[in-house]
Motif scaffolding. Structure first.
Motif, PDB file in Angstrom:
ATOM      1  N   SER A 245      54.090  67.128   8.479  1.00 53.58           N
ATOM      2  CA  SER A 245      53.827  67.249   9.910  1.00 53.58           C
ATOM      3  C   SER A 245      54.312  68.596  10.423  1.00 53.58           C
ATOM      4  O   SER A 245      55.332  69.120   9.965  1.00 53.58           O
ATOM      5  CB  SER A 245      54.529  66.118  10.677  1.00 53.58           C
ATOM      6  OG  SER A 245      54.391  66.289  12.069  1.00 53.58           O
ATOM      7  N   ASP A 270      58.174  61.576  19.886  1.00 58.36           N
ATOM      8  CA  ASP A 270      57.086  60.715  19.437  1.00 58.36           C
ATOM      9  C   ASP A 270      57.500  59.904  18.204  1.00 58.36           C
ATOM     10  O   ASP A 270      58.501  60.195  17.557  1.00 58.36           O
ATOM     11  CB  ASP A 270      55.845  61.538  19.103  1.00 58.36           C
ATOM     12  CG  ASP A 270      55.199  62.160  20.322  1.00 58.36           C
ATOM     13  OD1 ASP A 270      55.658  61.859  21.444  1.00 58.36           O
ATOM     14  OD2 ASP A 270      54.257  62.959  20.166  1.00 58.36           O
ATOM     15  N   ALA A 272      55.423  57.946  14.636  1.00 62.84           N
ATOM     16  CA  ALA A 272      54.164  57.910  13.898  1.00 62.84           C
ATOM     17  C   ALA A 272      54.197  56.765  12.897  1.00 62.84           C
ATOM     18  O   ALA A 272      55.269  56.360  12.432  1.00 62.84           O
ATOM     19  CB  ALA A 272      53.921  59.237  13.183  1.00 62.84           C
ATOM     20  N   LEU A 285      48.796  57.116  12.831  1.00 57.23           N
ATOM     21  CA  LEU A 285      48.849  57.078  14.291  1.00 57.23           C
ATOM     22  C   LEU A 285      50.063  57.847  14.768  1.00 57.23           C
ATOM     23  O   LEU A 285      51.145  57.747  14.178  1.00 57.23           O
ATOM     24  CB  LEU A 285      48.952  55.618  14.777  1.00 57.23           C
ATOM     25  CG  LEU A 285      49.265  55.396  16.268  1.00 57.23           C
ATOM     26  CD1 LEU A 285      48.090  55.837  17.140  1.00 57.23           C
ATOM     27  CD2 LEU A 285      49.622  53.940  16.544  1.00 57.23           C
ATOM     28  N   SER A 286      49.904  58.635  15.826  1.00 62.07           N
ATOM     29  CA  SER A 286      51.019  59.291  16.488  1.00 62.07           C
ATOM     30  C   SER A 286      51.086  58.770  17.914  1.00 62.07           C
ATOM     31  O   SER A 286      50.070  58.764  18.620  1.00 62.07           O
ATOM     32  CB  SER A 286      50.841  60.813  16.477  1.00 62.07           C
ATOM     33  OG  SER A 286      51.940  61.442  17.105  1.00 62.07           O
ATOM     34  N   ALA A 287      52.265  58.307  18.312  1.00 63.82           N
ATOM     35  CA  ALA A 287      52.392  57.643  19.609  1.00 63.82           C
ATOM     36  C   ALA A 287      53.493  58.276  20.435  1.00 63.82           C
ATOM     37  O   ALA A 287      54.615  58.495  19.952  1.00 63.82           O
ATOM     38  CB  ALA A 287      52.684  56.149  19.402  1.00 63.82           C
ATOM     39  N   ASP A 288      53.175  58.546  21.700  1.00 63.07           N
ATOM     40  CA  ASP A 288      54.164  59.029  22.671  1.00 63.07           C
ATOM     41  C   ASP A 288      54.836  57.806  23.294  1.00 63.07           C
ATOM     42  O   ASP A 288      54.192  57.010  23.978  1.00 63.07           O
ATOM     43  CB  ASP A 288      53.464  59.869  23.735  1.00 63.07           C
ATOM     44  CG  ASP A 288      54.420  60.430  24.785  1.00 63.07           C
ATOM     45  OD1 ASP A 288      55.613  60.095  24.735  1.00 63.07           O
ATOM     46  OD2 ASP A 288      53.965  61.185  25.662  1.00 63.07           O
ATOM     47  N   LYS A 324      49.882  52.937  20.921  1.00 66.17           N
ATOM     48  CA  LYS A 324      48.707  53.785  21.120  1.00 66.17           C
ATOM     49  C   LYS A 324      49.177  55.206  21.385  1.00 66.17           C
ATOM     50  O   LYS A 324      50.377  55.457  21.462  1.00 66.17           O
ATOM     51  CB  LYS A 324      47.855  53.248  22.278  1.00 66.17           C
ATOM     52  CG  LYS A 324      48.614  52.937  23.553  1.00 66.17           C
ATOM     53  CD  LYS A 324      47.702  52.248  24.556  1.00 66.17           C
ATOM     54  CE  LYS A 324      48.415  51.967  25.878  1.00 66.17           C
ATOM     55  NZ  LYS A 324      49.482  50.974  25.738  1.00 66.17           N
ATOM     56  N   SER A 325      48.238  56.109  21.519  1.00 64.43           N
ATOM     57  CA  SER A 325      48.606  57.529  21.635  1.00 64.43           C
ATOM     58  C   SER A 325      49.515  57.796  22.828  1.00 64.43           C
ATOM     59  O   SER A 325      50.487  58.542  22.731  1.00 64.43           O
ATOM     60  CB  SER A 325      47.350  58.392  21.723  1.00 64.43           C
ATOM     61  OG  SER A 325      46.577  58.255  20.550  1.00 64.43           O
ATOM     62  N   ASN A 326      49.181  57.168  23.963  1.00 67.04           N
ATOM     63  CA  ASN A 326      49.961  57.406  25.188  1.00 67.04           C
ATOM     64  C   ASN A 326      50.134  56.096  25.952  1.00 67.04           C
ATOM     65  O   ASN A 326      49.454  55.107  25.691  1.00 67.04           O
ATOM     66  CB  ASN A 326      49.257  58.425  26.085  1.00 67.04           C
ATOM     67  CG  ASN A 326      49.209  59.806  25.459  1.00 67.04           C
ATOM     68  OD1 ASN A 326      50.209  60.500  25.398  1.00 67.04           O
ATOM     69  ND2 ASN A 326      48.016  60.207  24.989  1.00 67.04           N
ATOM     70  N   ASN A 328      52.753  54.001  26.168  1.00 62.43           N
ATOM     71  CA  ASN A 328      53.442  52.888  25.499  1.00 62.43           C
ATOM     72  C   ASN A 328      54.635  52.410  26.323  1.00 62.43           C
ATOM     73  O   ASN A 328      55.420  53.204  26.831  1.00 62.43           O
ATOM     74  CB  ASN A 328      53.910  53.334  24.115  1.00 62.43           C
ATOM     75  CG  ASN A 328      52.755  53.634  23.186  1.00 62.43           C
ATOM     76  OD1 ASN A 328      52.074  52.733  22.712  1.00 62.43           O
ATOM     77  ND2 ASN A 328      52.523  54.917  22.931  1.00 62.43           N
TER      78      ASN A 328
END
Length: 446
Positions: A245, A270, A272, A285-288, A324-326, A328
């Protein structure tokens, strides 16, 4: 001859005195001293004159010794000094799989082969089912009292400050791994009393912040650094690259019992999800999660869809199924921390408790390690649901065991053998063994 009555020694002594007097007379030291005395005793002027700066061309050339000019006494220029340790001496670790070859290629390859063979052997015979046998508190304290430190169980395993430690679940051999701030991983067979019991590998370029033997297959040692998550597979003698990464990685934990998936924390906050079975080295998946910084992540021991993340002042529990990406939202948040949180971990059997380490020192425990020590992380004893282990700044130097009520149960110390702070510790999952790592690369095995 006035010297005829003197012994040979006295005659030689007088001769040396005479020759030395002639030598100093030739140097005219007495005349020079008289001139200096005259200058020093001159009456000082009452008018203070401002000194004019000398012009560059008027300045005399400063004398420099032959050593500083790097010239031999014979006048031959000395060879150039070797470059300081840098990119040439410690080349950057390339991307992709790396052979499991120790740093010191000049060492005995047979000893390295023996170490890796031992690792493979104890992993094959081990059925990795961690059974948590809860003991009564009095019996548990007796087991802590039986754990002692000796000089034979102390070894410098890595070159620099220990930043992570892992212990193999074998019950026949004590086999430990340590990661340091430079990217080194040291492997040590504690049962081997030879000087070559530890071997150093360099699978990372940066600090190794997190490391675990796979609970499903302990022939795999997973280690995480700033840019990569790698799996050291002793059966193939290779460090595979699982995830790479551009964002700085901080920690990881396994999401499943088979260790095929993992939750990975990032220093920028974040998280992942990584699946080891999929090709490539990118995350699924990468999640904020709304953190400014994520220092540790830890998966619930029973309900593995939940993980806890610790950050700046945040400690929150999330459900990985709904990431999810954003946007959360945490399932639960642990409030009350006012300063930086170093770590947060579920208790090992039920996961009903959480232990955190914070700079607010609310447990009346000094957690201010400063810049030269790795920050403390309180870790649960895998064999005990309500007891955890943490490093200490107290003197004499010690490692402390607390009950979840905050009561100090035991202090591991040895005035002769332990003289440093062990910031990073790990406890064996089934045996009464504790390993502590310090800032000089040494491991202490109680």
């Amino acid at each position: 001859d006035g010297y005829s009555q003197l012994s040979a020694y006295e005659r030689k002594r007088l001769k040396n005195i005479t020759e030395n007097a002639k030598f100093f007379a030739a140097l005219k030291l007495h005349e020079s001293a008289a001139r200096l005395h005259q200058i020093a005793t001159k009456r000082p002027s009452h008018v203070t004159k401002r000194a004019k700066p000398k012009k560059a061309e008027d300045e005399t050339v400063r004398r420099r010794s032959m050593r500083l000019q790097r010239v031999e006494p014979s006048g031959i220029p000395m060879p150039e000094m070797p470059a300081q340790p840098g990119a040439e001496e410690y080349p950057q670790v390339p991307a992709g799989p790396l052979p499991m070859v120790p740093e010191d290629q000049m060492g005995d390859s047979k000893l390295t082969e023996d170490l890796l063979t031992m690792w493979m052997r104890i992993s094959e015979v081990l059925l990795v089912i961690i059974t948590n046998v809860l003991m009564m508190l009095s019996r548990y304290q007796d087991s802590l009292n039986s754990m002692v430190l000796s000089e034979d169980n102390i070894k410098k395993v890595v070159k620099y400050r220990v930043s992570s430690v892992a212990i193999h679940p074998s019950e026949s051999i004590i086999f430990v791994a340590a990661g340091d701030k430079s990217g080194q991983i040291g492997l040590w067979n504690v049962n081997s009393k030879s000087e070559e019991g530890a071997h150093v590998f360099i699978p990372h370029n940066y600090l190794v912040s997190c490391m675990h033997f796979s609970p499903f297959n302990p022939a795999h040692l997973l280690s995480l650094s700033n840019e990569t998550l790698r799996c050291g597979d002793v059966t193939r003698a290779v460090f595979d690259e699982i995830c790479r990464s551009e964002e700085s990685l901080s920690s990881f934990d396994f999401l499943e019992d088979n260790a095929s998936t993992a939750i990975v924390g990032h220093w920028d906050g974040d998280v992942a999800v990584v699946d080891r079975r999929t090709p490539g080295t990118s995350s699924e998946l990468s999640a904020d999660i709304g953190f400014k910084r994520t220092r540790t992540v830890h998966v619930h021991p029973v309900n593995k869809q939940y993980f806890i993340a610790a950050g700046s002042v945040d400690v929150c529990i999330y459900d990985v199924r709904y990431l999810k990406s954003n946007g959360n939202k945490p399932v639960s948040s642990l409030k009350g921390h006012t300063k930086s949180v170093a770590s947060a971990y579920f208790s090992p059997v039920t996961g009903n408790r959480v232990v955190t380490v914070c700079a607010d020192d609310k447990l009346r425990h000094n957690n201010n390690t400063g810049r030269w020590l790795t920050r403390f992380r309180a870790i649960w004893d895998p064999k005990q649901e309500d007891c955890f282990v943490v490093g200490s700044m107290a003197r004499p130097r010690q490692i402390e065991v607390f009950q979840d009520t905050g009561k100090l149960l035991h202090s591991f110390y040895n005035l002769d053998c332990l003289g440093s702070v062990c910031s990073i510790n790990v406890v064996h999952p089934s045996k009464n063994i504790l390993v502590g790592g310090n800032s000089s690369g040494r491991l202490h095995v109680f």
